[in-house]
Design a protein around this motif. Structure first.
Motif, PDB file in Angstrom:
ATOM      1  N   TYR A 152       0.900  -1.135   0.652  1.00 27.39           N
ATOM      2  CA  TYR A 152       0.148   0.152   0.144  1.00 27.39           C
ATOM      3  C   TYR A 152       0.872   1.050  -0.006  1.00 27.39           C
ATOM      4  O   TYR A 152       0.270   2.586  -0.415  1.00 27.39           O
ATOM      5  CB  TYR A 152      -1.283   0.368   0.896  1.00 27.39           C
ATOM      6  CG  TYR A 152      -2.262  -0.437   0.894  1.00 27.39           C
ATOM      7  CD1 TYR A 152      -3.006  -0.972  -0.127  1.00 27.39           C
ATOM      8  CD2 TYR A 152      -2.658  -1.910   2.423  1.00 27.39           C
ATOM      9  CE1 TYR A 152      -3.812  -1.551  -0.506  1.00 27.39           C
ATOM     10  CE2 TYR A 152      -3.943  -2.872   2.289  1.00 27.39           C
ATOM     11  CZ  TYR A 152      -4.471  -2.526   0.541  1.00 27.39           C
ATOM     12  OH  TYR A 152      -5.553  -3.072   0.661  1.00 27.39           O
ATOM     13  N   LEU A 170       0.995   4.405  -2.933  1.00 22.65           N
ATOM     14  CA  LEU A 170       0.299   5.284  -3.162  1.00 22.65           C
ATOM     15  C   LEU A 170       1.324   6.337  -3.045  1.00 22.65           C
ATOM     16  O   LEU A 170       1.614   7.507  -3.985  1.00 22.65           O
ATOM     17  CB  LEU A 170       0.195   6.226  -1.487  1.00 22.65           C
ATOM     18  CG  LEU A 170      -0.549   4.876  -1.314  1.00 22.65           C
ATOM     19  CD1 LEU A 170      -0.523   5.805   1.374  1.00 22.65           C
ATOM     20  CD2 LEU A 170      -2.023   5.946  -1.313  1.00 22.65           C
ATOM     21  N   ASP A 222      -3.068   9.110  -4.982  1.00 15.44           N
ATOM     22  CA  ASP A 222      -4.332   7.968  -5.105  1.00 15.44           C
ATOM     23  C   ASP A 222      -5.637   9.612  -4.998  1.00 15.44           C
ATOM     24  O   ASP A 222      -4.986  10.958  -4.882  1.00 15.44           O
ATOM     25  CB  ASP A 222      -4.679   8.677  -3.478  1.00 15.44           C
ATOM     26  CG  ASP A 222      -6.147   7.855  -2.414  1.00 15.44           C
ATOM     27  OD1 ASP A 222      -6.702   6.853  -3.443  1.00 15.44           O
ATOM     28  OD2 ASP A 222      -6.323   8.155  -1.771  1.00 15.44           O
ATOM     29  N   ASP A 277     -16.184   2.174   2.435  1.00 15.68           N
ATOM     30  CA  ASP A 277     -16.441   3.087   4.653  1.00 15.68           C
ATOM     31  C   ASP A 277     -17.442   4.029   3.927  1.00 15.68           C
ATOM     32  O   ASP A 277     -18.297   4.134   5.206  1.00 15.68           O
ATOM     33  CB  ASP A 277     -14.714   3.498   4.619  1.00 15.68           C
ATOM     34  CG  ASP A 277     -14.578   2.833   4.669  1.00 15.68           C
ATOM     35  OD1 ASP A 277     -14.257   1.866   5.233  1.00 15.68           O
ATOM     36  OD2 ASP A 277     -12.762   3.121   4.213  1.00 15.68           O
ATOM     37  N   ALA A 301       0.807   6.227   5.299  1.00 16.67           N
ATOM     38  CA  ALA A 301      -0.347   6.901   4.437  1.00 16.67           C
ATOM     39  C   ALA A 301      -0.814   5.228   4.156  1.00 16.67           C
ATOM     40  O   ALA A 301      -1.766   4.850   4.501  1.00 16.67           O
ATOM     41  CB  ALA A 301       0.046   7.948   3.744  1.00 16.67           C
ATOM     42  N   GLY A 302       0.673   4.659   3.851  1.00 15.72           N
ATOM     43  CA  GLY A 302      -0.141   3.657   3.504  1.00 15.72           C
ATOM     44  C   GLY A 302      -0.485   2.201   5.309  1.00 15.72           C
ATOM     45  O   GLY A 302      -1.364   1.368   5.122  1.00 15.72           O
ATOM     46  N   LYS A 312      -1.404   4.136   7.477  1.00 17.98           N
ATOM     47  CA  LYS A 312      -3.050   3.843   7.725  1.00 17.98           C
ATOM     48  C   LYS A 312      -4.059   3.267   6.995  1.00 17.98           C
ATOM     49  O   LYS A 312      -5.142   3.088   7.354  1.00 17.98           O
ATOM     50  CB  LYS A 312      -2.725   5.011   8.069  1.00 17.98           C
ATOM     51  CG  LYS A 312      -4.724   6.571   8.040  1.00 17.98           C
ATOM     52  CD  LYS A 312      -3.926   7.680   8.332  1.00 17.98           C
ATOM     53  CE  LYS A 312      -6.310   8.016   7.948  1.00 17.98           C
ATOM     54  NZ  LYS A 312      -5.285   9.798   7.927  1.00 17.98           N
ATOM     55  N   TYR A 313      -3.402   3.477   5.722  1.00 12.61           N
ATOM     56  CA  TYR A 313      -4.500   2.800   5.314  1.00 12.61           C
ATOM     57  C   TYR A 313      -4.954   0.675   5.052  1.00 12.61           C
ATOM     58  O   TYR A 313      -6.172   0.648   4.999  1.00 12.61           O
ATOM     59  CB  TYR A 313      -4.297   2.823   3.378  1.00 12.61           C
ATOM     60  CG  TYR A 313      -5.780   2.632   1.968  1.00 12.61           C
ATOM     61  CD1 TYR A 313      -6.284   3.380   1.762  1.00 12.61           C
ATOM     62  CD2 TYR A 313      -5.448   0.603   2.016  1.00 12.61           C
ATOM     63  CE1 TYR A 313      -7.009   2.774   1.243  1.00 12.61           C
ATOM     64  CE2 TYR A 313      -5.820   1.176   0.832  1.00 12.61           C
ATOM     65  CZ  TYR A 313      -6.969   1.845   0.221  1.00 12.61           C
ATOM     66  OH  TYR A 313      -7.672   0.892  -0.283  1.00 12.61           O
ATOM     67  N   LYS A 356      -7.158   0.651   8.208  1.00 12.86           N
ATOM     68  CA  LYS A 356      -8.518   0.564   7.899  1.00 12.86           C
ATOM     69  C   LYS A 356      -9.113  -0.310   6.918  1.00 12.86           C
ATOM     70  O   LYS A 356     -10.226  -0.405   7.050  1.00 12.86           O
ATOM     71  CB  LYS A 356      -8.597   2.183   6.941  1.00 12.86           C
ATOM     72  CG  LYS A 356      -9.961   3.207   6.474  1.00 12.86           C
ATOM     73  CD  LYS A 356      -9.511   4.313   5.578  1.00 12.86           C
ATOM     74  CE  LYS A 356     -11.563   4.088   5.835  1.00 12.86           C
ATOM     75  NZ  LYS A 356     -11.166   6.212   5.059  1.00 12.86           N
ATOM     76  N   VAL A 357      -8.424  -0.630   5.797  1.00 13.04           N
ATOM     77  CA  VAL A 357      -8.740  -2.082   5.452  1.00 13.04           C
ATOM     78  C   VAL A 357      -9.862  -3.153   6.080  1.00 13.04           C
ATOM     79  O   VAL A 357     -10.291  -3.669   6.149  1.00 13.04           O
ATOM     80  CB  VAL A 357      -7.841  -2.452   4.087  1.00 13.04           C
ATOM     81  CG1 VAL A 357      -8.772  -3.715   3.264  1.00 13.04           C
ATOM     82  CG2 VAL A 357      -7.701  -0.993   3.264  1.00 13.04           C
ATOM     83  N   ARG A 364      -2.663  -3.443  -5.736  1.00  9.42           N
ATOM     84  CA  ARG A 364      -3.991  -3.268  -4.414  1.00  9.42           C
ATOM     85  C   ARG A 364      -4.232  -4.337  -3.894  1.00  9.42           C
ATOM     86  O   ARG A 364      -5.156  -4.686  -2.579  1.00  9.42           O
ATOM     87  CB  ARG A 364      -5.272  -2.294  -5.118  1.00  9.42           C
ATOM     88  CG  ARG A 364      -5.062  -0.075  -5.160  1.00  9.42           C
ATOM     89  CD  ARG A 364      -5.212   0.140  -5.407  1.00  9.42           C
ATOM     90  NE  ARG A 364      -5.071   1.515  -5.492  1.00  9.42           N
ATOM     91  CZ  ARG A 364      -5.267   2.585  -3.596  1.00  9.42           C
ATOM     92  NH1 ARG A 364      -5.703   1.520  -3.057  1.00  9.42           N
ATOM     93  NH2 ARG A 364      -5.152   3.988  -3.926  1.00  9.42           N
TER      94      ARG A 364
END
Length: 463
Positions: free
Chosen positions: A129, A133, A138, A181, A341-342, A344-345, A348-349, A390
Protein backbone atom coordinates in the motif's frame (compact mmCIF):
# COMPACT_ATOMS: atom_id res chain seq x y z
CA UNK A 1 -11.80 -16.25 -22.80
CA UNK A 2 -9.09 -13.58 -22.93
CA UNK A 3 -10.57 -11.78 -19.90
CA UNK A 4 -10.72 -15.09 -17.99
CA UNK A 5 -7.04 -15.80 -18.71
CA UNK A 6 -5.93 -12.29 -17.70
CA UNK A 7 -7.78 -12.57 -14.40
CA UNK A 8 -6.51 -16.11 -13.85
CA UNK A 9 -2.89 -15.05 -14.42
CA UNK A 10 -3.25 -12.10 -12.02
CA UNK A 11 -4.87 -14.33 -9.40
CA UNK A 12 -2.23 -17.06 -9.71
CA UNK A 13 0.64 -14.55 -9.58
CA UNK A 14 -0.80 -12.80 -6.52
CA UNK A 15 -1.48 -16.06 -4.66
CA UNK A 16 1.98 -17.41 -5.52
CA UNK A 17 3.66 -14.28 -4.13
CA UNK A 18 1.56 -14.34 -0.96
CA UNK A 19 1.98 -18.06 -0.29
CA UNK A 20 5.74 -18.00 -0.86
CA UNK A 21 6.22 -15.04 1.47
CA UNK A 22 3.80 -16.43 4.08
CA UNK A 23 5.62 -19.75 4.23
CA UNK A 24 8.88 -17.83 4.03
CA UNK A 25 7.94 -16.17 7.34
CA UNK A 26 7.67 -19.58 9.01
CA UNK A 27 10.89 -20.67 7.30
CA UNK A 28 12.83 -17.60 8.46
CA UNK A 29 12.03 -18.01 12.14
CA UNK A 30 12.51 -21.79 11.98
CA UNK A 31 16.01 -21.35 10.58
CA UNK A 32 16.70 -18.50 13.00
CA UNK A 33 16.09 -20.83 15.95
CA UNK A 34 17.85 -23.84 14.41
CA UNK A 35 14.74 -25.84 13.54
CA UNK A 36 15.01 -28.24 10.60
CA UNK A 37 12.64 -27.59 7.67
CA UNK A 38 12.02 -30.77 5.66
CA UNK A 39 10.08 -29.28 2.74
CA UNK A 40 9.26 -25.83 1.39
CA UNK A 41 6.56 -26.01 -1.30
CA UNK A 42 4.49 -23.68 -3.44
CA UNK A 43 1.17 -25.49 -3.95
CA UNK A 44 0.41 -28.93 -2.53
CA UNK A 45 1.89 -32.17 -3.82
CA UNK A 46 -0.44 -35.08 -2.90
CA UNK A 47 0.83 -38.33 -4.37
CA UNK A 48 -1.06 -40.14 -7.12
CA UNK A 49 -0.02 -43.78 -7.27
CA UNK A 50 3.72 -43.92 -7.71
CA UNK A 51 3.91 -40.25 -8.70
CA UNK A 52 4.92 -38.10 -5.73
CA UNK A 53 2.99 -35.06 -6.94
CA UNK A 54 5.86 -32.63 -7.53
CA UNK A 55 6.00 -30.62 -10.74
CA UNK A 56 9.46 -29.52 -9.69
CA UNK A 57 11.70 -30.19 -6.69
CA UNK A 58 15.25 -29.38 -5.75
CA UNK A 59 17.40 -30.10 -2.71
CA UNK A 60 20.58 -28.03 -2.52
CA UNK A 61 23.81 -29.73 -1.53
CA UNK A 62 24.32 -29.87 2.25
CA UNK A 63 20.74 -28.64 2.83
CA UNK A 64 18.04 -30.33 4.92
CA UNK A 65 15.25 -28.73 2.91
CA UNK A 66 13.65 -29.90 -0.32
CA UNK A 67 12.17 -27.02 -2.33
CA UNK A 68 9.43 -27.69 -4.85
CA UNK A 69 6.22 -26.85 -6.69
CA UNK A 70 3.20 -29.12 -6.31
CA UNK A 71 0.41 -29.75 -8.79
CA UNK A 72 -2.55 -28.67 -6.61
CA UNK A 73 -2.72 -24.84 -6.53
CA UNK A 74 -4.53 -24.44 -3.20
CA UNK A 75 -1.74 -22.75 -1.25
CA UNK A 76 1.60 -24.09 -0.09
CA UNK A 77 3.38 -25.37 2.99
CA UNK A 78 6.55 -25.36 5.03
CA UNK A 79 7.03 -28.78 6.67
CA UNK A 80 8.77 -28.16 9.96
CA UNK A 81 10.38 -31.13 11.70
CA UNK A 82 8.83 -32.21 14.99
CA UNK A 83 5.49 -30.50 14.51
CA UNK A 84 1.95 -31.81 13.99
CA UNK A 85 0.60 -29.98 10.95
CA UNK A 86 -1.53 -30.63 7.87
CA UNK A 87 0.98 -33.25 6.67
CA UNK A 88 -0.14 -35.44 9.64
CA UNK A 89 3.34 -37.01 9.82
CA UNK A 90 2.76 -38.87 13.10
CA UNK A 91 5.61 -41.34 12.46
CA UNK A 92 8.16 -38.61 13.01
CA UNK A 93 6.46 -37.71 16.31
CA UNK A 94 6.97 -41.28 17.60
CA UNK A 95 10.75 -40.90 17.40
CA UNK A 96 12.85 -39.49 20.26
CA UNK A 97 12.93 -35.69 20.44
CA UNK A 98 15.90 -34.17 18.58
CA UNK A 99 17.41 -30.78 19.40
CA UNK A 100 16.70 -29.49 15.90
CA UNK A 101 12.97 -30.22 16.09
CA UNK A 102 10.14 -27.74 16.60
CA UNK A 103 8.91 -29.58 19.72
CA UNK A 104 12.36 -29.27 21.34
CA UNK A 105 12.34 -25.47 21.29
CA UNK A 106 11.03 -23.12 24.02
CA UNK A 107 7.40 -22.06 23.68
CA UNK A 108 8.29 -18.43 22.83
CA UNK A 109 10.43 -19.57 19.87
CA UNK A 110 7.69 -21.89 18.63
CA UNK A 111 5.24 -18.98 18.95
CA UNK A 112 7.38 -16.74 16.73
CA UNK A 113 7.76 -19.56 14.19
CA UNK A 114 3.96 -19.93 14.03
CA UNK A 115 3.16 -16.21 13.70
CA UNK A 116 5.97 -15.65 11.18
CA UNK A 117 3.71 -16.17 8.16
CA UNK A 118 0.96 -13.89 9.43
CA UNK A 119 3.49 -11.23 10.37
CA UNK A 120 5.05 -11.28 6.91
CA UNK A 121 1.65 -11.06 5.17
CA UNK A 122 0.52 -8.11 7.26
CA UNK A 123 3.78 -6.20 6.86
CA UNK A 124 3.77 -7.03 3.14
CA UNK A 125 0.29 -5.51 2.74
CA UNK A 126 1.38 -2.30 4.48
CA UNK A 127 4.51 -2.12 2.33
CA UNK A 128 2.57 -2.66 -0.91
CA UNK A 129 0.00 0.00 0.00
CA UNK A 130 2.84 2.39 0.81
CA UNK A 131 4.58 1.76 -2.51
CA UNK A 132 1.31 2.10 -4.44
CA UNK A 133 0.76 5.52 -2.85
CA UNK A 134 4.37 6.49 -3.53
CA UNK A 135 4.28 5.44 -7.20
CA UNK A 136 0.70 6.25 -8.23
CA UNK A 137 -0.58 8.46 -5.45
CA UNK A 138 -4.27 8.47 -4.59
CA UNK A 139 -6.97 9.77 -6.93
CA UNK A 140 -10.66 10.14 -6.16
CA UNK A 141 -13.63 12.45 -6.52
CA UNK A 142 -14.42 13.97 -3.13
CA UNK A 143 -17.99 13.31 -1.95
CA UNK A 144 -18.41 16.98 -1.03
CA UNK A 145 -17.67 17.92 -4.65
CA UNK A 146 -20.55 15.79 -5.99
CA UNK A 147 -22.85 18.80 -6.32
CA UNK A 148 -25.53 16.93 -8.31
CA UNK A 149 -26.06 14.84 -5.21
CA UNK A 150 -27.01 11.21 -4.87
CA UNK A 151 -29.62 8.73 -6.06
CA UNK A 152 -31.31 6.75 -3.26
CA UNK A 153 -33.35 3.55 -3.21
CA UNK A 154 -36.72 3.10 -1.49
CA UNK A 155 -35.18 1.99 1.84
CA UNK A 156 -33.08 5.17 1.97
CA UNK A 157 -36.04 7.37 1.03
CA UNK A 158 -38.08 5.79 3.84
CA UNK A 159 -35.46 7.18 6.24
CA UNK A 160 -35.89 10.68 4.81
CA UNK A 161 -33.34 10.91 1.98
CA UNK A 162 -34.34 12.47 -1.34
CA UNK A 163 -32.73 12.17 -4.76
CA UNK A 164 -30.31 15.04 -5.21
CA UNK A 165 -29.28 15.26 -1.54
CA UNK A 166 -25.58 16.02 -1.17
CA UNK A 167 -23.95 13.83 1.47
CA UNK A 168 -21.67 15.64 3.92
CA UNK A 169 -20.98 13.16 6.71
CA UNK A 170 -22.34 11.42 9.79
CA UNK A 171 -21.73 11.45 13.52
CA UNK A 172 -18.91 9.02 12.55
CA UNK A 173 -17.12 11.79 10.62
CA UNK A 174 -17.06 13.66 7.32
CA UNK A 175 -17.26 11.71 4.06
CA UNK A 176 -14.19 11.76 1.83
CA UNK A 177 -14.50 9.05 -0.83
CA UNK A 178 -17.52 7.24 -2.20
CA UNK A 179 -16.44 3.74 -1.20
CA UNK A 180 -17.31 0.90 1.19
CA UNK A 181 -16.34 3.07 4.18
CA UNK A 182 -19.11 5.51 3.28
CA UNK A 183 -21.62 2.65 3.43
CA UNK A 184 -20.14 1.46 6.74
CA UNK A 185 -20.50 4.93 8.24
CA UNK A 186 -24.11 5.16 7.06
CA UNK A 187 -24.86 1.70 8.49
CA UNK A 188 -23.59 2.65 11.96
CA UNK A 189 -24.67 6.30 11.97
CA UNK A 190 -27.20 7.87 14.32
CA UNK A 191 -27.20 11.04 12.23
CA UNK A 192 -26.42 11.87 8.61
CA UNK A 193 -25.63 15.44 7.56
CA UNK A 194 -26.71 16.52 4.08
CA UNK A 195 -27.27 19.58 1.93
CA UNK A 196 -30.70 19.79 0.29
CA UNK A 197 -31.57 22.67 -2.04
CA UNK A 198 -28.59 24.60 -0.70
CA UNK A 199 -29.57 24.19 2.96
CA UNK A 200 -27.71 22.13 5.54
CA UNK A 201 -29.83 19.64 7.44
CA UNK A 202 -29.58 16.32 9.25
CA UNK A 203 -31.44 13.01 8.97
CA UNK A 204 -31.89 10.72 11.96
CA UNK A 205 -30.48 7.25 11.34
CA UNK A 206 -31.22 3.97 13.16
CA UNK A 207 -27.55 3.14 13.76
CA UNK A 208 -27.91 -0.55 12.93
CA UNK A 209 -28.53 -0.80 9.19
CA UNK A 210 -27.36 -3.99 7.50
CA UNK A 211 -24.34 -3.18 5.37
CA UNK A 212 -24.93 -6.39 3.41
CA UNK A 213 -28.49 -5.35 2.51
CA UNK A 214 -27.38 -1.83 1.63
CA UNK A 215 -24.94 -3.21 -0.93
CA UNK A 216 -26.88 -6.23 -2.20
CA UNK A 217 -30.29 -4.62 -2.74
CA UNK A 218 -30.94 -3.48 -6.29
CA UNK A 219 -30.79 -0.57 -6.63
CA UNK A 220 -28.24 -0.10 -3.86
CA UNK A 221 -28.86 2.21 -0.89
CA UNK A 222 -27.11 5.18 -2.50
CA UNK A 223 -25.13 5.94 -5.66
CA UNK A 224 -23.81 9.20 -7.14
CA UNK A 225 -26.49 10.81 -9.30
CA UNK A 226 -25.14 10.87 -12.86
CA UNK A 227 -27.39 12.00 -15.74
CA UNK A 228 -27.98 9.30 -18.36
CA UNK A 229 -25.85 11.26 -20.81
CA UNK A 230 -24.15 9.53 -23.73
CA UNK A 231 -20.35 9.71 -23.66
CA UNK A 232 -19.75 7.74 -26.88
CA UNK A 233 -21.69 5.73 -29.46
CA UNK A 234 -20.39 2.43 -30.82
CA UNK A 235 -20.61 1.95 -34.60
CA UNK A 236 -23.44 -0.32 -35.78
CA UNK A 237 -25.13 -0.54 -32.40
CA UNK A 238 -28.78 0.21 -31.52
CA UNK A 239 -27.93 3.76 -30.39
CA UNK A 240 -26.27 4.70 -33.69
CA UNK A 241 -29.17 3.24 -35.68
CA UNK A 242 -31.65 5.58 -34.00
CA UNK A 243 -29.40 8.61 -34.40
CA UNK A 244 -28.06 9.04 -30.88
CA UNK A 245 -24.87 11.08 -30.51
CA UNK A 246 -22.40 12.06 -27.82
CA UNK A 247 -24.04 14.44 -25.35
CA UNK A 248 -27.60 13.20 -25.92
CA UNK A 249 -29.51 12.32 -22.77
CA UNK A 250 -31.86 9.38 -22.13
CA UNK A 251 -35.05 10.57 -20.39
CA UNK A 252 -37.37 7.53 -20.53
CA UNK A 253 -37.32 3.76 -21.17
CA UNK A 254 -40.61 2.00 -21.93
CA UNK A 255 -42.46 4.99 -20.49
CA UNK A 256 -40.51 5.00 -17.20
CA UNK A 257 -38.74 8.30 -16.50
CA UNK A 258 -34.95 8.05 -16.44
CA UNK A 259 -33.06 10.67 -14.45
CA UNK A 260 -29.73 8.91 -14.06
CA UNK A 261 -27.59 5.99 -15.21
CA UNK A 262 -28.52 4.11 -12.04
CA UNK A 263 -32.23 4.44 -12.96
CA UNK A 264 -31.46 3.20 -16.48
CA UNK A 265 -29.50 0.24 -15.08
CA UNK A 266 -32.39 -0.57 -12.75
CA UNK A 267 -34.85 -0.70 -15.66
CA UNK A 268 -32.47 -2.90 -17.62
CA UNK A 269 -32.48 -5.23 -14.61
CA UNK A 270 -36.25 -5.49 -14.81
CA UNK A 271 -35.98 -6.33 -18.51
CA UNK A 272 -33.34 -8.97 -17.73
CA UNK A 273 -35.76 -10.70 -15.34
CA UNK A 274 -38.41 -10.82 -18.08
CA UNK A 275 -35.87 -11.91 -20.70
CA UNK A 276 -34.77 -14.85 -18.56
CA UNK A 277 -38.27 -16.29 -18.90
CA UNK A 278 -38.33 -15.98 -22.72
CA UNK A 279 -38.69 -19.38 -24.38
CA UNK A 280 -38.38 -18.51 -28.08
CA UNK A 281 -36.37 -16.12 -30.23
CA UNK A 282 -39.57 -14.19 -30.90
CA UNK A 283 -40.18 -13.81 -27.16
CA UNK A 284 -36.63 -12.56 -26.72
CA UNK A 285 -36.95 -10.02 -29.52
CA UNK A 286 -40.22 -8.77 -28.06
CA UNK A 287 -38.61 -8.13 -24.67
CA UNK A 288 -35.58 -6.44 -26.27
CA UNK A 289 -37.78 -4.14 -28.37
CA UNK A 290 -38.11 -1.02 -26.25
CA UNK A 291 -39.45 2.51 -26.44
CA UNK A 292 -36.66 4.98 -25.79
CA UNK A 293 -36.99 8.73 -25.26
CA UNK A 294 -33.89 10.88 -25.51
CA UNK A 295 -33.08 14.57 -25.76
CA UNK A 296 -30.73 15.82 -28.47
CA UNK A 297 -27.85 17.88 -27.13
CA UNK A 298 -27.70 20.13 -30.22
CA UNK A 299 -31.40 21.03 -30.54
CA UNK A 300 -32.89 20.25 -27.13
CA UNK A 301 -35.61 18.29 -28.93
CA UNK A 302 -36.85 15.03 -27.39
CA UNK A 303 -37.51 12.05 -29.65
CA UNK A 304 -39.30 8.83 -28.68
CA UNK A 305 -38.29 5.89 -30.87
CA UNK A 306 -38.49 2.13 -30.91
CA UNK A 307 -35.26 0.13 -30.95
CA UNK A 308 -34.06 -3.41 -30.36
CA UNK A 309 -31.45 -3.77 -27.64
CA UNK A 310 -28.59 -6.23 -27.99
CA UNK A 311 -29.00 -9.75 -26.53
CA UNK A 312 -27.32 -8.50 -23.33
CA UNK A 313 -29.76 -5.54 -23.22
CA UNK A 314 -27.35 -2.74 -24.09
CA UNK A 315 -27.60 0.28 -26.38
CA UNK A 316 -23.87 -0.01 -27.09
CA UNK A 317 -23.03 3.41 -25.76
CA UNK A 318 -20.37 4.66 -23.41
CA UNK A 319 -21.70 6.12 -20.16
CA UNK A 320 -20.50 9.33 -18.59
CA UNK A 321 -18.64 8.97 -15.29
CA UNK A 322 -17.89 11.05 -12.22
CA UNK A 323 -14.85 12.50 -13.98
CA UNK A 324 -17.14 13.86 -16.73
CA UNK A 325 -18.67 16.30 -14.26
CA UNK A 326 -16.33 16.63 -11.30
CA UNK A 327 -12.70 17.53 -10.70
CA UNK A 328 -10.53 14.70 -9.43
CA UNK A 329 -8.67 15.08 -6.15
CA UNK A 330 -5.08 13.91 -6.60
CA UNK A 331 -2.82 13.21 -3.63
CA UNK A 332 0.89 12.54 -4.12
CA UNK A 333 3.30 11.15 -1.54
CA UNK A 334 7.05 11.32 -1.17
CA UNK A 335 8.94 8.12 -0.36
CA UNK A 336 8.98 8.67 3.40
CA UNK A 337 5.47 10.18 3.43
CA UNK A 338 4.09 7.07 1.78
CA UNK A 339 4.81 4.77 4.76
CA UNK A 340 2.57 6.37 7.41
CA UNK A 341 -0.11 6.86 4.74
CA UNK A 342 0.18 3.23 3.61
CA UNK A 343 0.06 1.95 7.20
CA UNK A 344 -3.02 4.07 7.95
CA UNK A 345 -4.71 2.82 4.78
CA UNK A 346 -3.85 -0.83 5.50
CA UNK A 347 -5.12 -0.66 9.09
CA UNK A 348 -8.33 0.94 7.79
CA UNK A 349 -8.81 -1.89 5.27
CA UNK A 350 -8.21 -4.49 7.99
CA UNK A 351 -10.65 -2.88 10.45
CA UNK A 352 -13.31 -2.66 7.75
CA UNK A 353 -12.83 -6.30 6.79
CA UNK A 354 -12.95 -7.48 10.40
CA UNK A 355 -16.07 -5.41 11.06
CA UNK A 356 -17.83 -6.91 8.04
CA UNK A 357 -17.20 -10.49 9.19
CA UNK A 358 -20.28 -10.39 11.43
CA UNK A 359 -22.41 -10.67 8.30
CA UNK A 360 -20.86 -14.05 7.44
CA UNK A 361 -22.85 -15.61 10.28
CA UNK A 362 -26.19 -14.66 8.73
CA UNK A 363 -28.10 -16.60 6.05
CA UNK A 364 -27.50 -13.89 3.45
CA UNK A 365 -23.91 -13.56 4.53
CA UNK A 366 -23.27 -17.27 3.98
CA UNK A 367 -24.69 -16.91 0.48
CA UNK A 368 -22.32 -14.03 -0.21
CA UNK A 369 -19.23 -16.15 0.52
CA UNK A 370 -17.08 -16.59 -2.56
CA UNK A 371 -14.40 -19.05 -3.58
CA UNK A 372 -11.59 -18.89 -6.08
CA UNK A 373 -13.90 -17.67 -8.84
CA UNK A 374 -15.21 -14.76 -6.77
CA UNK A 375 -11.70 -13.76 -5.71
CA UNK A 376 -10.39 -14.00 -9.27
CA UNK A 377 -13.23 -11.81 -10.55
CA UNK A 378 -12.04 -8.99 -8.27
CA UNK A 379 -9.01 -8.52 -10.51
CA UNK A 380 -9.46 -6.16 -13.48
CA UNK A 381 -10.30 -7.51 -16.95
CA UNK A 382 -7.21 -5.76 -18.31
CA UNK A 383 -3.75 -6.02 -16.82
CA UNK A 384 -3.45 -3.01 -14.52
CA UNK A 385 -0.40 -3.04 -12.24
CA UNK A 386 -1.83 -0.55 -9.76
CA UNK A 387 -5.03 -2.59 -9.32
CA UNK A 388 -3.02 -5.81 -9.25
CA UNK A 389 -0.88 -4.60 -6.37
CA UNK A 390 -3.88 -3.16 -4.49
CA UNK A 391 -5.66 -6.51 -4.79
CA UNK A 392 -2.51 -8.39 -3.77
CA UNK A 393 -2.22 -6.22 -0.65
CA UNK A 394 -5.90 -6.76 0.15
CA UNK A 395 -5.56 -10.53 -0.23
CA UNK A 396 -2.42 -10.42 1.92
CA UNK A 397 -4.41 -8.77 4.73
CA UNK A 398 -7.19 -11.35 4.36
CA UNK A 399 -4.65 -14.20 4.40
CA UNK A 400 -3.00 -12.77 7.52
CA UNK A 401 -6.28 -12.34 9.40
CA UNK A 402 -7.81 -15.67 8.37
CA UNK A 403 -4.63 -17.54 9.32
CA UNK A 404 -4.52 -16.03 12.81
CA UNK A 405 -8.06 -17.18 13.62
CA UNK A 406 -7.97 -19.73 16.48
CA UNK A 407 -8.97 -22.66 14.28
CA UNK A 408 -6.92 -25.89 14.49
CA UNK A 409 -4.88 -26.47 11.30
CA UNK A 410 -4.45 -22.70 10.91
CA UNK A 411 -1.55 -20.76 12.40
CA UNK A 412 -3.96 -19.23 14.90
CA UNK A 413 -4.91 -22.65 16.23
CA UNK A 414 -1.27 -23.49 16.92
CA UNK A 415 -0.80 -20.06 18.52
CA UNK A 416 -3.78 -20.68 20.80
CA UNK A 417 -2.34 -23.97 22.02
CA UNK A 418 1.10 -22.40 22.51
CA UNK A 419 -0.37 -19.57 24.58
CA UNK A 420 -2.20 -22.20 26.66
CA UNK A 421 1.12 -23.96 27.20
CA UNK A 422 2.88 -20.72 28.17
CA UNK A 423 0.14 -19.82 30.67
CA UNK A 424 -0.41 -23.26 32.23
CA UNK A 425 3.04 -24.75 31.76
CA UNK A 426 1.47 -27.85 30.15
CA UNK A 427 1.44 -28.64 26.44
CA UNK A 428 -1.66 -30.30 24.92
CA UNK A 429 -1.20 -34.03 24.35
CA UNK A 430 -0.22 -35.46 20.98
CA UNK A 431 -3.55 -37.28 20.52
CA UNK A 432 -5.45 -34.07 21.27
CA UNK A 433 -3.35 -32.14 18.74
CA UNK A 434 -3.94 -34.77 16.04
CA UNK A 435 -7.71 -34.75 16.63
CA UNK A 436 -7.76 -30.95 16.68
CA UNK A 437 -5.85 -30.89 13.39
CA UNK A 438 -8.41 -33.21 11.78
CA UNK A 439 -11.28 -31.05 13.06
CA UNK A 440 -9.62 -27.88 11.76
CA UNK A 441 -8.98 -29.41 8.34
CA UNK A 442 -12.62 -30.52 8.24
CA UNK A 443 -13.85 -26.99 9.04
CA UNK A 444 -11.59 -25.47 6.37
CA UNK A 445 -12.69 -28.02 3.76
CA UNK A 446 -16.35 -27.32 4.55
CA UNK A 447 -15.86 -23.56 4.20
CA UNK A 448 -13.99 -24.07 0.93
CA UNK A 449 -16.76 -26.30 -0.45
CA UNK A 450 -19.50 -23.81 0.54
CA UNK A 451 -17.61 -20.83 -0.90
CA UNK A 452 -16.85 -22.50 -4.23
CA UNK A 453 -20.34 -24.00 -4.46
CA UNK A 454 -21.69 -20.45 -4.13
CA UNK A 455 -19.48 -19.47 -7.09
CA UNK A 456 -20.95 -22.30 -9.18
CA UNK A 457 -24.55 -21.46 -8.20
CA UNK A 458 -23.99 -17.80 -9.10
CA UNK A 459 -22.41 -18.81 -12.41
CA UNK A 460 -25.42 -20.94 -13.40
CA UNK A 461 -27.83 -18.24 -12.23
CA UNK A 462 -29.36 -20.04 -9.24
CA UNK A 463 -28.09 -17.40 -6.75
Amino acid sequence: MEIFLIRLLQFMLAISILVLLHEGGHFFFAKLFGVKVDKFYLFFDPSIGKWKGSLFKWKPKNSDTTYGVGWLPLGGYCKIAGMIDESMDTEQMKQPVQKWEFRAKPAWQRLLIMIGGVLVNFLLALFIYSMVLFHWGDSYVSVKDMTMGMKFNSEAKALGFQDGDILVGTDQGEFTKFDADLYRDLADAKRCDIIRDGKAMSINMPGDLSLLDMLKNQPTFVTPLLPAEIDSVMPGGPAEKIGMKKGDKIVALNGTAIDSWSAFTNERGRLADVLSAAKTAADSTKVRTVSLAFTHKDTGKTDTVSTVLTPDLTLQVGMTSLLTYYKETKLEYGFFESFPAGIKYGVKVLSGYVGDLKYVFTAEGAKSLGGFGAIGSLFPAEWDWMMFWRMTAFLSIILAFMNILPIPALDGGHVLFLIWEMVTGKAPGEKFMIRAEYIGIGILMLLMIVANLNDILRWIGVM
